[in-house]
Design an enzyme around this catalytic site. Structure first.
Site, short mmCIF file in Angstrom:
data_model
loop_
_atom_site.label_atom_id
_atom_site.label_comp_id
_atom_site.label_asym_id
_atom_site.label_seq_id
_atom_site.Cartn_x
_atom_site.Cartn_y
_atom_site.Cartn_z
N TYR A 162 15.84 47.76 0.60
CA TYR A 162 15.24 46.84 1.56
C TYR A 162 15.23 45.40 1.05
O TYR A 162 15.20 44.45 1.84
CB TYR A 162 13.82 47.27 1.93
CG TYR A 162 12.81 47.14 0.82
CD1 TYR A 162 12.13 45.95 0.59
CD2 TYR A 162 12.51 48.22 -0.02
CE1 TYR A 162 11.21 45.82 -0.42
CE2 TYR A 162 11.59 48.11 -1.04
CZ TYR A 162 10.94 46.90 -1.24
OH TYR A 162 10.03 46.79 -2.25
N HIS B 289 4.49 56.29 5.47
CA HIS B 289 5.31 55.33 4.73
C HIS B 289 6.64 55.98 4.30
O HIS B 289 7.70 55.38 4.45
CB HIS B 289 4.56 54.81 3.50
CG HIS B 289 5.23 53.63 2.87
ND1 HIS B 289 5.42 52.46 3.53
CD2 HIS B 289 5.77 53.47 1.64
CE1 HIS B 289 6.06 51.60 2.74
NE2 HIS B 289 6.28 52.19 1.60
N LYS B 290 6.56 57.18 3.80
CA LYS B 290 7.75 57.96 3.45
C LYS B 290 7.38 59.44 3.57
O LYS B 290 6.20 59.80 3.49
CB LYS B 290 8.20 57.70 2.00
CG LYS B 290 8.56 56.27 1.67
CD LYS B 290 8.98 56.13 0.20
CE LYS B 290 9.23 54.68 -0.17
NZ LYS B 290 9.65 54.54 -1.59
N TYR C 84 5.41 60.41 0.78
CA TYR C 84 4.05 59.87 0.80
C TYR C 84 3.39 60.26 2.13
O TYR C 84 3.17 59.43 3.01
CB TYR C 84 4.05 58.34 0.64
CG TYR C 84 4.64 57.85 -0.66
CD1 TYR C 84 4.48 58.56 -1.85
CD2 TYR C 84 5.37 56.66 -0.71
CE1 TYR C 84 5.03 58.11 -3.03
CE2 TYR C 84 5.92 56.19 -1.90
CZ TYR C 84 5.75 56.93 -3.05
OH TYR C 84 6.29 56.48 -4.23
N ASP D 32 3.03 47.49 3.63
CA ASP D 32 4.45 47.16 3.46
C ASP D 32 5.29 47.72 4.61
O ASP D 32 6.26 47.10 5.06
CB ASP D 32 5.02 47.75 2.17
CG ASP D 32 4.09 47.74 0.97
OD1 ASP D 32 2.85 47.78 1.17
OD2 ASP D 32 4.59 47.72 -0.16
N ARG E 269 1.19 40.89 -2.16
CA ARG E 269 2.45 41.06 -1.43
C ARG E 269 2.30 42.03 -0.27
O ARG E 269 2.97 41.86 0.76
CB ARG E 269 3.58 41.49 -2.36
CG ARG E 269 4.92 41.47 -1.64
CD ARG E 269 6.09 41.26 -2.56
NE ARG E 269 6.41 42.44 -3.34
CZ ARG E 269 6.75 42.42 -4.64
NH1 ARG E 269 6.78 41.27 -5.30
NH2 ARG E 269 7.05 43.52 -5.27
N SER E 270 1.44 43.02 -0.38
CA SER E 270 1.27 43.93 0.76
C SER E 270 0.70 43.17 1.96
O SER E 270 1.13 43.36 3.09
CB SER E 270 0.38 45.12 0.39
OG SER E 270 -0.96 44.73 0.17
N GLY F 176 1.16 40.01 2.39
CA GLY F 176 2.27 39.15 2.80
C GLY F 176 3.23 39.87 3.73
O GLY F 176 3.63 39.34 4.78
N TRP F 177 3.60 41.10 3.36
CA TRP F 177 4.47 41.90 4.24
C TRP F 177 3.84 42.04 5.64
O TRP F 177 4.51 41.92 6.66
CB TRP F 177 4.67 43.30 3.68
CG TRP F 177 5.49 43.50 2.45
CD1 TRP F 177 5.13 44.20 1.33
CD2 TRP F 177 6.85 43.06 2.20
NE1 TRP F 177 6.16 44.22 0.41
CE2 TRP F 177 7.22 43.54 0.92
CE3 TRP F 177 7.77 42.33 2.94
CZ2 TRP F 177 8.48 43.28 0.37
CZ3 TRP F 177 9.02 42.07 2.39
CH2 TRP F 177 9.36 42.54 1.12
#
Length: 371
Positions: free
Chosen positions: A33, A127-128, A131, A138, A208-209, A211-212
């Site tokens: 990504y 998320h995945k 997970y 994110d 950053r999370s 921010g995403w």
């Protein structure tokens, strides 16, 4: 307010330093990504300048992965990894510009993943697959803007409530009532070692999370029809999240910390990728009219802070972006526990693709707004 074209300097630095993003030491040919974060910055710059070399850089890097039949090198649908949707955002401009069917077929393939991607009981994407039952901030950036653009482009805008729902559910489950910030992740089953057994929430506010998340919101609001029933709700969520972040904007530098609300704590540091993402969001939000003009002061301070705090030019004129958290997550084989000590222990690197890509996007948006 005349600005230096840091976007052009940054893009040229990336092209000279790493013409094949997928050969970066951290990517090693993976459908990662990170590439999409950088290439989205190139798309903005191409549209602003009309310079063909920026579009060519996108196409050259995507063509390593996109095969003639629309299959994607290194991609497996049944991994159900929301991160793997992100690069698909570049397929729309590639298809529109070239009319090559392989790009649409590749977008169709990623759309197929979303049709069967596992979800929480309320309908939020995991998320995945590895997970399960987890919403990570994110993931909203990785999946939602592609999903919305696909529906608008190829499905006549049918079903876009499913996109806006992702943000509404995330806000519902991850927002902290005291600070107004959003926790990095939430486990619906309250079983993960990193989560609070009563709330299911992780324990920190990772820059950053957030921010995403705000980038995802403003990117979706750019595409979402203003008459949509959830448009105003997403505008509210954006404004509330940014208002919470503004409270923790470092007064001296104008930028943000790795762990947002703990600026004075030992080991914490001003972090480039999160700060770039927030600058991008502020500039774009003002341009779109979903943020009012009162945000200019915060934006100008943060943009100047990006340049002073993080940017160093080499003697060749290349832009280096310092103080990027290399990566951070929760759980998995590494047992990432989401503690404060964990977030400040991850490597701090220069020119991480997520950081330099977000910085490129931030500069392109700021320059468009400020001239």
């Amino acid at each position: 307010m005349k600005t230096s074209r840091w976007s052009i300097k940054t893009a040229n630095s990336i092209m000279e330093r790493c013409p094949k993003l997928y050969e970066d030491k951290d990517q090693q040919g993976k459908w990662a990504y990170d590439n999409g974060v950088v290439l989205k910055g190139f798309e903005y710059l191409w549209k602003q300048t009309g310079e063909r070399k920026y579009f060519q850089f996108i196409q050259d890097n995507m063509d390593y992965f996109i095969q003639e039949d629309g299959s994607i090198r290194g991609y497996q649908l049944d991994e159900y990894n929301i991160d793997h949707i992100n690069n698909g955002k570049l397929l729309f401009c590639l298809y529109k510009e070239t009319k090559q069917e392989k790009y649409k077929k590749a977008a169709d393939l990623l759309r197929e993943q979303l049709k069967s991607h596992p979800r929480t009981s309320e309908g939020a994407f995991w998320h995945k697959k590895i997970y399960p039952y987890q919403i990570w901030l994110d993931g909203l950036y990785m999946g939602a803007p592609f999903y919305l653009e696909y529906l608008l482009t190829f499905e006549e805008g049918q079903g876009i409530d499913d996109v806006t729902k992702q943000f509404i559910l995330c806000d519902k489950h991850t927002r902290d009532s005291e600070t107004g910030l959003l926790y990095h992740a939430w486990d619906e089953q309250h079983l993960q070692p990193w989560c609070d057994s009563e709330t299911g929430l992780s324990s920190n506010f990772w820059g950053r999370s957030l921010g995403w998340y705000v980038m995802a919101l403003v990117d979706v609001l750019e595409l979402l029809p203003t008459e949509h029933a959830d448009y105003d709700e997403l505008v509210r969520i954006l404004n509330e999240t940014l208002s919470a972040l503004k409270k923790y904007q470092d007064r001296e530098t104008g930028v943000w910390y790795q762990v947002v609300n703990l600026g004075g704590r030992k080991g914490n540091y001003l972090e480039a990728s999160a700060s770039s993402m927030i600058v991008y969001t502020l500039a774009k939000g003002i341009r779109l009219g979903v943020l009012n003009d009162n945000w200019y002061e915060s934006l100008d301070s943060a943009y100047l802070g990006l340049i002073i705090e993080f940017v160093l030019e080499t003697k060749e004129g290349w832009v280096n972006l310092n103080k990027n958290c290399q990566v951070a997550g929760l759980g998995g084989a590494d047992g990432r526990d989401g503690t404060y000590a964990y977030y400040i222990s991850e490597p701090i690197v220069t020119n991480d693709q997520k950081g330099i890509g977000a910085f490129l996007q931030a500069c392109a948006e700021y320059e468009q707004l400020r001239g």
